[in-house]
Write an enzyme that holds these catalytic residues in place. Structure first.
Site, PDB file in Angstrom:
ATOM      1  N   GLU A 132       0.850  -1.199   0.000  1.00 39.48           N
ATOM      2  CA  GLU A 132       0.000   0.000   0.000  1.00 39.48           C
ATOM      3  C   GLU A 132       0.876   1.236   0.000  1.00 39.48           C
ATOM      4  OE1 GLU A 132      -2.239  -0.225   3.612  1.00 39.48           O
ATOM      5  OE2 GLU A 132      -2.866  -2.263   3.166  1.00 39.48           O
ATOM      6  N   LYS A 134       2.291   4.628   1.411  1.00 39.09           N
ATOM      7  CA  LYS A 134       2.423   5.143   2.775  1.00 39.09           C
ATOM      8  C   LYS A 134       2.038   6.623   2.743  1.00 39.09           C
ATOM      9  CE  LYS A 134       5.445   4.967   6.769  1.00 39.09           C
ATOM     10  NZ  LYS A 134       5.281   6.313   7.272  1.00 39.09           N
ATOM     11  N   ASP A 136       1.390  10.304   3.751  1.00 40.48           N
ATOM     12  CA  ASP A 136       2.090  11.185   4.686  1.00 40.48           C
ATOM     13  C   ASP A 136       1.090  12.121   5.367  1.00 40.48           C
ATOM     14  OD1 ASP A 136       4.107  12.289   6.073  1.00 40.48           O
ATOM     15  OD2 ASP A 136       5.002  13.378   4.407  1.00 40.48           O
ATOM     16  N   TYR A 247      -6.731   1.793   6.674  1.00 36.25           N
ATOM     17  CA  TYR A 247      -5.898   0.676   6.231  1.00 36.25           C
ATOM     18  C   TYR A 247      -5.593  -0.378   7.289  1.00 36.25           C
ATOM     19  CZ  TYR A 247      -2.692   4.143   8.137  1.00 36.25           C
ATOM     20  OH  TYR A 247      -2.107   5.074   8.940  1.00 36.25           O
ATOM     21  N   LYS A 335      11.001   2.933   2.465  1.00 32.28           N
ATOM     22  CA  LYS A 335      11.108   4.389   2.387  1.00 32.28           C
ATOM     23  C   LYS A 335      11.868   4.810   1.139  1.00 32.28           C
ATOM     24  CE  LYS A 335       9.419   6.289   6.211  1.00 32.28           C
ATOM     25  NZ  LYS A 335      10.242   7.030   7.072  1.00 32.28           N
ATOM     26  N   CYS A 429      18.905  49.064   4.171  1.00 30.07           N
ATOM     27  CA  CYS A 429      18.473  48.363   2.958  1.00 30.07           C
ATOM     28  C   CYS A 429      19.683  48.216   2.027  1.00 30.07           C
ATOM     29  CB  CYS A 429      17.369  49.154   2.273  1.00 30.07           C
ATOM     30  SG  CYS A 429      16.989  48.534   0.632  1.00 30.07           S
ATOM     31  N   CYS A 432      18.931  50.702  -1.196  1.00 27.34           N
ATOM     32  CA  CYS A 432      18.848  52.168  -1.148  1.00 27.34           C
ATOM     33  C   CYS A 432      19.432  52.759   0.132  1.00 27.34           C
ATOM     34  CB  CYS A 432      17.400  52.608  -1.318  1.00 27.34           C
ATOM     35  SG  CYS A 432      16.351  52.128   0.067  1.00 27.34           S
ATOM     36  N   CYS A 447      12.377  47.497   4.390  1.00 26.21           N
ATOM     37  CA  CYS A 447      12.885  48.786   3.939  1.00 26.21           C
ATOM     38  C   CYS A 447      11.669  49.690   3.810  1.00 26.21           C
ATOM     39  CB  CYS A 447      13.579  48.628   2.585  1.00 26.21           C
ATOM     40  SG  CYS A 447      13.812  50.214   1.755  1.00 26.21           S
ATOM     41  N   CYS A 452      12.407  52.981  -2.954  1.00 27.39           N
ATOM     42  CA  CYS A 452      13.510  52.017  -3.083  1.00 27.39           C
ATOM     43  C   CYS A 452      13.410  51.357  -4.473  1.00 27.39           C
ATOM     44  CB  CYS A 452      13.406  50.962  -1.982  1.00 27.39           C
ATOM     45  SG  CYS A 452      14.579  49.609  -2.211  1.00 27.39           S
TER      46      CYS A 452
HETATM   47  S1  IVH Z   1      -0.034   0.310   8.728  1.00 30.19           S
HETATM   48  C1  IVH Z   1       0.815  -1.466  12.780  1.00 30.19           C
HETATM   49  N1  IVH Z   1      -0.479   1.399   6.397  1.00 30.19           N
HETATM   50  O1  IVH Z   1       2.806   5.160   8.810  1.00 30.19           O
HETATM   51  C2  IVH Z   1       1.210  -0.554  11.754  1.00 30.19           C
HETATM   52  N2  IVH Z   1       0.501   2.741   8.085  1.00 30.19           N
HETATM   53  O2  IVH Z   1       5.357   4.677  10.314  1.00 30.19           O
HETATM   54  C3  IVH Z   1       0.066   0.219  11.296  1.00 30.19           C
HETATM   55  N3  IVH Z   1       0.907   5.051   7.409  1.00 30.19           N
HETATM   56  O3  IVH Z   1       1.613   5.134  12.071  1.00 30.19           O
HETATM   57  C4  IVH Z   1       0.418   1.067  10.204  1.00 30.19           C
HETATM   58  N4  IVH Z   1       0.124   4.863   5.370  1.00 30.19           N
HETATM   59  O4  IVH Z   1       0.529   6.724  10.390  1.00 30.19           O
HETATM   60  C5  IVH Z   1      -0.005   1.582   7.638  1.00 30.19           C
HETATM   61  N5  IVH Z   1      -0.975   2.244   4.301  1.00 30.19           N
HETATM   62  C6  IVH Z   1      -0.513   2.425   5.532  1.00 30.19           C
HETATM   63  C7  IVH Z   1       0.001   3.665   5.953  1.00 30.19           C
HETATM   64  C8  IVH Z   1       0.501   3.777   7.253  1.00 30.19           C
HETATM   65  C9  IVH Z   1       0.667   5.688   6.252  1.00 30.19           C
HETATM   66  C10 IVH Z   1       1.528   5.673   8.584  1.00 30.19           C
HETATM   67  C11 IVH Z   1       0.777   5.455   9.874  1.00 30.19           C
HETATM   68  C12 IVH Z   1       1.738   4.756  10.760  1.00 30.19           C
HETATM   69  C13 IVH Z   1       3.049   5.159  10.175  1.00 30.19           C
HETATM   70  C14 IVH Z   1       4.098   4.170  10.532  1.00 30.19           C
END
Ligand code: IVH
Length: 703
Positions: A132, A134, A136, A247, A335, A429, A432, A447, A452
């Site tokens: 999945e 991740k 942010d 998720y 990552k 400044c 000027c 300024c 200016c």
């Molecule tokens: S699973 C038990 N799935 O990443 C672990 N986390 O660094 C549950 N996050 O705290 C997390 N997308 O805030 C999971 N598809 C995803 C995610 C996800 C973002 C975040 C979440 C978690 C952090 C872990």
């Protein structure tokens, strides 16, 4: 690696460590706790994720080697720290965990090998993973009892979060009740977990609003989402249009999921939004491919991701693998390399902007960050320089995130030679030599000289820019020439320019000069909102200029409006109202506006009126990445022909225009039987309408 997975070095080293080791562990723990506090409680982190990860990894490693020195409440055993006093604490029934990281394919393969061993499988066995994106954002936990939302909480320290139910209820994608199709059963109790985030589009909108109202802008969508979730007033959260994906699960009574894939499908069925970009992969190799694809395609998404989460799909295997102190052993975060690199500060110089603000800029040894050469980075102001302690000669970490201006994240103090030079903001400044002023309570030094030359140059550049009077052909260079020669001292002077004036400039032929004069002439009838924005009134951005223009309908009415009348306008705050009134009360403004009028500048009021009404009564939803225009442009096009543009699909939607990687909106349209067309079909549809048979996509479509 985690403290519970002993390294091979452990056996050779005595567990007690030296005094220096003990002190280092204490120091690291303190630094991490402080960072956690700033991150979780204050929503204002001061160190980068990469720096945080480094501290955490060093602490984990030391605790592995010297387990006796590890504190009972070491931050490695907690997910975060600190619960703000503002919201009620909520105990999570099942702790909210964090994930271990894998940087790159090698680490991923090693991680898989360990899982295979731990599960007692044959060395060449293949595990099925749910991969999945991740997201942010910020993780939240929603408790549903018999399908009804009873509580929504932040993660907090993993065990105890904060009750933000009132705020979460305002998020459109969070259902108040789970939907059980055909009378199927719902769990008696479930902690549904997922991520709340802010889209890029919403982030830009909020920041523009903040800027216009004189508020503090957010550094990135994540901070904006955090700030919005932690509002005491839920109506503010509601106005931020947050989004979410779900998720994972915490406690769950009265329902059993078989796998992660099953969980996601069930969530979708229950009406919980899940991310459509999920793939079941067999073995690390396929996972690597999925990660590589999304590394490349990341920019197409309308929200930020910072990697891929790889989860063992089968819940039976997940149970077998279990968890270590802070993370499950059945999942890992793959990552992507941070968009951060090291380089040197060669000089720090000060730039003067159109409002006179002095901005220190770091000139860097050019370096490639995510494919773009970066040679300058903003240092914002003196307070920021002091906070980060950036000196000339320092080695620094610079970061480029999306379209954001590159910035200095931190100084690598270990690289200091002692020769670095501390920077002080000038008291005059640099253009000027007027003594600068610092209004009380503001971080910015300005300024104050209205004459200016740099301020004038920047004001003219702003006046002719795309979002304002849009005078093509007048770029940075031309504005510099026009102002430094004294030919143009304010915007009105532009309308006095002659062919002769322009031909005197470097690299200016008759053709270019004619084009510029034609464009200047055409700008005389630009919409009022653009003129208002172009005047550069403090706190008046493009959006508030439009609001003012359509509310008052003429420049005269705006100039005469009182602070009270201005602030009574929806979306115009008190600071903006005051700033507008002050601007128009100034005799110099009156003089400028008179001269503009005499020179034939006659702004038009469009008030967003459609140019034809062929699409009146129709609602369009644009989704996915469009190839020929931005989503906003497509929406503006639809509105131009009388249609409404909406962000969500319902039975009332007339058409969904789906671009590349369209996700849940496309699925919803299909479910509801709403017609789905391509971008080309949309363009084809409007090509015969109203004023422009062939929409020129290079033109600004927001008129
Ligand atoms: S699973 C038990 N799935 O990443 C672990 N986390 O660094 C549950 N996050 O705290 C997390 N997308 O805030 C999971 N598809 C995803 C995610 C996800 C973002 C975040 C979440 C978690 C952090 C872990």
């Amino acid at each position: 690696m985690t403290p519970h997975e002993p390294s091979s070095r452990e056996a050779q080293i005595q567990p007690h460590g030296t005094e220096a080791d003990r002190l280092r562990i204490l120091e690291l723990s303190d630094q991490i706790r402080h960072a956690n506090y700033l991150y979780y409680t204050q929503s204002s982190p001061e160190i980068s994720d990469a720096a945080y990860d480094k501290l955490m990894q060093e602490l984990i490693r030391l605790e592995e080697i010297f387990p006796d020195l590890a504190e009972v409440d070491s931050p490695t055993r907690r997910v975060g720290a600190g619960v703000s006093a503002t919201f009620q604490p909520v105990n999570h029934r099942v702790p909210m965990l964090s994930l271990d990281n894998a940087f790159g394919d090698d680490e991923l393969r090693q991680w898989e090998e360990k899982r295979i061993r731990a599960l007692g499988m044959e060395p060449d066995s293949v595990i099925e993973y749910a991969c999945e994106l991740k997201i942010d954002g910020l993780s939240v936990s929603l408790t549903y009892e018999n399908g009804r939302l009873v509580c929504g909480a932040t993660r907090g320290d993993g065990d105890t979060g904060e009750d933000i139910t009132a705020n979460l209820r305002t998020i459109a994608v969070i259902p108040m009740r789970l939907h059980a199709p055909h009378g199927e059963s719902l769990p008696e109790l479930i902690e549904v977990r997922g991520e709340v985030f802010m889209s890029h589009h919403e982030f830009a909108r909020i920041n523009q609003e903040m800027e216009e109202s004189g508020g503090k802008t957010f550094a990135n969508p994540r901070n904006a989402a955090a700030g919005s979730l932690r509002q005491k007033d839920p109506t503010i959260t509601a106005s931020r249009r947050l989004d979410a994906f779900f998720y994972t699960v915490g406690a769950c009574e009265g329902y059993t999921f078989q796998s992660q894939h099953d969980l996601l499908a069930t969530y979708t069925k229950w009406g919980l939004k899940t991310n459509p970009n999920i793939r079941l992969c067999c073995g690390a190799e396929e996972v690597s491919q999925f990660c590589a694809t999304w590394h490349e395609r990341k920019g197409e998404l309308p929200y930020d991701i910072d990697g891929v989460v790889v989860k063992v799909n089968s819940f039976a295997l997940q149970r077998e693998l279990g968890q270590v102190s802070r993370s499950p052993r059945w999942a890992i975060a793959y990552k992507y390399p941070a968009l951060q690199v090291r380089t040197k500060v060669e000089a720090i110089e000060v730039q003067v902007g159109r409002t006179g603000a002095l901005t220190p800029v770091a000139y860097l040894t050019p370096v490639a960050v995510a494919g773009v050469i970066v040679s300058r980075a903003t240092l914002h102001n003196q307070d920021e320089i002091r906070r980060k302690d950036v000196r000339v000669g320092d080695t620094v970490v610079v970061q480029r995130a999306g379209e954001v201006i590159p910035e200095v994240v931190e100084v690598v103090t270990a690289e200091r030679s002692g020769e670095e030079i501390v920077f002080e903001m000038p008291t005059e400044c640099p253009i000027c030599s007027t003594r600068v002023v610092q209004p009380e309570g503001e971080a910015v030094v300005r300024c104050p000289n209205p004459l200016c030359p740099r301020k004038i140059e920047q004001q003219i550049e702003h006046f002719v820019s795309r979002g304002a009077m849009d005078i093509e052909g007048l770029g940075e260079k031309q504005c510099e020439q026009l102002t430094s020669t004294g030919l143009v001292r304010d915007p009105a002077d532009l309308y006095k320019l002659t062919m002769e004036n322009l031909l005197g400039f470097e690299r200016m032929g008759e053709k270019l000069a004619t084009r510029i004069l034609t464009n200047i002439n055409a700008s005389r009838t630009r919409p009022l909102a653009r003129l208002l924005y172009g005047l550069g009134i403090r706190h008046v951005g493009e959006h508030s200029a439009e609001v003012l223009a359509s509310h008052f309908g003429s420049l005269e009415k705006i100039t005469m409006a009182s602070v009270e009348e201005l602030s009574a306008v929806h979306e115009i705050g008190a600071t903006t109202a005051q700033s507008i009134a002050t601007y128009f009360a100034d005799p110099e403004t009156a003089d400028l506006l008179n001269r503009l009028k005499e020179l034939g500048v006659n702004p038009q009021v469009h008030a967003g009126a459609p140019s034809s009404d062929e699409l009146a009564g129709k609602t369009f939803v644009f989704t996915g990445t469009l190839a020929k225009m931005k989503r906003e442009e497509a929406e503006a096009l639809a509105k131009r022909y009388g249609a409404r543009a909406s962000g969500s699909v319902s039975k009332q939607t007339s058409y969904v225009v789906a671009g590349e990687s369209a996700g849940s909106k496309l699925t919803k349209a299909q479910q509801l039987g709403v017609p789905v067309i391509t971008e080309d079909e949309f363009l084809e549809m409007i090509s015969g309408f109203g004023d422009s048979a062939e929409p020129d996509l290079t033109l600004d479509l927001f008129d």
